[in-house]
Design a protein around this motif. Structure first.
Motif, mmCIF file in Angstrom:
data_model
loop_
_atom_site.group_PDB
_atom_site.id
_atom_site.type_symbol
_atom_site.label_atom_id
_atom_site.label_comp_id
_atom_site.label_asym_id
_atom_site.label_seq_id
_atom_site.Cartn_x
_atom_site.Cartn_y
_atom_site.Cartn_z
ATOM 1 N N MET A 1 -2.268 18.421 -2.141
ATOM 2 C CA MET A 1 -1.170 18.042 -1.714
ATOM 3 C C MET A 1 -1.274 16.692 -1.217
ATOM 4 N N LYS A 2 -0.608 15.831 -1.667
ATOM 5 C CA LYS A 2 -0.655 14.552 -0.966
ATOM 6 C C LYS A 2 0.330 14.342 0.196
ATOM 7 N N ILE A 3 -0.122 13.925 1.262
ATOM 8 C CA ILE A 3 0.603 13.787 2.556
ATOM 9 C C ILE A 3 0.258 12.256 3.062
ATOM 10 N N ALA A 4 1.357 11.941 3.807
ATOM 11 C CA ALA A 4 1.244 10.850 4.584
ATOM 12 C C ALA A 4 0.771 10.948 5.964
ATOM 13 N N VAL A 5 -0.045 10.426 6.551
ATOM 14 C CA VAL A 5 -0.466 10.698 7.912
ATOM 15 C C VAL A 5 -0.626 9.603 8.991
ATOM 16 N N ARG A 6 -0.219 9.701 10.127
ATOM 17 C CA ARG A 6 -0.445 8.691 10.996
ATOM 18 C C ARG A 6 -1.064 9.463 12.309
ATOM 19 N N CYS A 7 -2.214 8.749 12.686
ATOM 20 C CA CYS A 7 -3.159 9.034 13.523
ATOM 21 C C CYS A 7 -2.757 8.475 15.069
ATOM 22 N N ILE A 8 -2.498 9.178 15.770
ATOM 23 C CA ILE A 8 -1.972 8.497 17.279
ATOM 24 C C ILE A 8 -3.232 8.618 18.241
ATOM 25 N N TYR A 9 -3.693 7.460 18.642
ATOM 26 C CA TYR A 9 -4.959 7.473 19.389
ATOM 27 C C TYR A 9 -4.826 7.400 20.806
ATOM 28 N N TYR A 10 -5.941 7.978 21.720
ATOM 29 C CA TYR A 10 -5.725 7.996 23.075
ATOM 30 C C TYR A 10 -5.922 6.647 23.287
ATOM 31 N N LEU A 11 -6.690 5.715 22.844
ATOM 32 C CA LEU A 11 -6.921 4.345 23.184
ATOM 33 C C LEU A 11 -5.723 3.334 22.773
ATOM 34 N N PRO A 12 -5.413 2.301 23.356
ATOM 35 C CA PRO A 12 -4.201 1.272 23.003
ATOM 36 C C PRO A 12 -4.503 0.804 21.688
ATOM 37 N N VAL A 13 -4.838 1.538 20.703
ATOM 38 C CA VAL A 13 -4.993 1.171 19.389
ATOM 39 C C VAL A 13 -3.932 1.301 18.443
ATOM 40 N N SER B 1 12.169 12.659 -3.440
ATOM 41 C CA SER B 1 13.090 11.933 -4.458
ATOM 42 C C SER B 1 12.455 10.577 -4.298
ATOM 43 N N GLU B 2 12.923 9.794 -5.228
ATOM 44 C CA GLU B 2 12.706 8.272 -5.128
ATOM 45 C C GLU B 2 13.450 7.559 -4.105
ATOM 46 N N GLU B 3 14.447 7.889 -3.699
ATOM 47 C CA GLU B 3 15.227 7.552 -2.621
ATOM 48 C C GLU B 3 14.674 7.944 -1.237
ATOM 49 N N GLU B 4 14.002 8.957 -1.108
ATOM 50 C CA GLU B 4 13.342 9.362 -0.013
ATOM 51 C C GLU B 4 11.909 8.543 0.228
ATOM 52 N N LYS B 5 11.204 8.351 -0.925
ATOM 53 C CA LYS B 5 10.105 7.630 -0.965
ATOM 54 C C LYS B 5 10.326 6.082 -0.697
ATOM 55 N N ASN B 6 11.318 5.498 -1.085
ATOM 56 C CA ASN B 6 11.821 4.191 -0.767
ATOM 57 C C ASN B 6 12.126 4.081 0.695
ATOM 58 N N GLU B 7 12.928 5.178 1.272
ATOM 59 C CA GLU B 7 13.293 5.134 2.918
ATOM 60 C C GLU B 7 11.969 5.169 3.647
ATOM 61 N N LEU B 8 10.726 5.930 3.126
ATOM 62 C CA LEU B 8 9.755 5.893 3.676
ATOM 63 C C LEU B 8 8.980 4.584 3.962
ATOM 64 N N ARG B 9 8.762 4.034 2.690
ATOM 65 C CA ARG B 9 8.230 2.564 2.450
ATOM 66 C C ARG B 9 8.758 1.449 3.418
ATOM 67 N N ASP B 10 10.420 1.650 3.469
ATOM 68 C CA ASP B 10 11.069 0.699 4.267
ATOM 69 C C ASP B 10 10.760 0.792 5.780
ATOM 70 N N ALA B 11 10.669 2.257 6.098
ATOM 71 C CA ALA B 11 10.388 2.516 7.474
ATOM 72 C C ALA B 11 8.898 2.073 7.846
ATOM 73 N N LEU B 12 7.929 2.197 7.078
ATOM 74 C CA LEU B 12 6.784 1.697 7.423
ATOM 75 C C LEU B 12 6.468 0.314 7.592
ATOM 76 N N ASP B 13 7.300 -0.428 6.483
ATOM 77 C CA ASP B 13 7.214 -1.905 6.541
ATOM 78 C C ASP B 13 7.913 -2.359 7.751
ATOM 79 N N GLU B 14 8.701 -1.751 8.590
ATOM 80 C CA GLU B 14 9.367 -2.156 9.782
ATOM 81 C C GLU B 14 8.324 -1.912 11.194
ATOM 82 N N VAL B 15 7.157 -0.924 10.892
ATOM 83 C CA VAL B 15 6.335 -0.922 12.067
ATOM 84 C C VAL B 15 5.196 -1.893 12.080
#
Length: 79
Positions: free
Chosen positions: A1-13, A65-79
């Motif tokens: 399964m391919k997943i997108a993962v974001r790790c949140i760290y204890y330190l200010p990283v 869907s392609e629309e959902e993938k594009n929304e995810l890409r756009d959200a990541l670009d804003e971070v």
């Protein structure tokens, strides 16, 4: 399964963002054993030094869907 993962760290990283393709057996363990998720993802992290991960946020990428993938890409670009 391919997943997108974001790790949140204890330190200010700044949180990292990874695309991980977990084999079926690891995916089932990832889903069924929430306390093991950090240990399952840790080998995929290419960050040197200690990684004190406090949380993992994830999104399954298969069957989006392609629309959902594009929304995810756009959200990541804003971070």
């Amino acid at each position: 399964m391919k997943i997108a993962v974001r790790c949140i760290y204890y330190l200010p990283v700044r949180p990292n963002f990874l695309v991980v393709d977990l084999p079926d057996d690891e995916w089932r363990k990832f889903l069924n054993e929430p306390d093991s998720r950090v240990n399952i993802i840790r080998p995929y992290i290419k960050r040197s030094g200690p990684s004190y991960i406090t949380q993992i946020a994830w999104i399954p990428l298969e069957n989006l869907s392609e629309e959902e993938k594009n929304e995810l890409r756009d959200a990541l670009d804003e971070v």
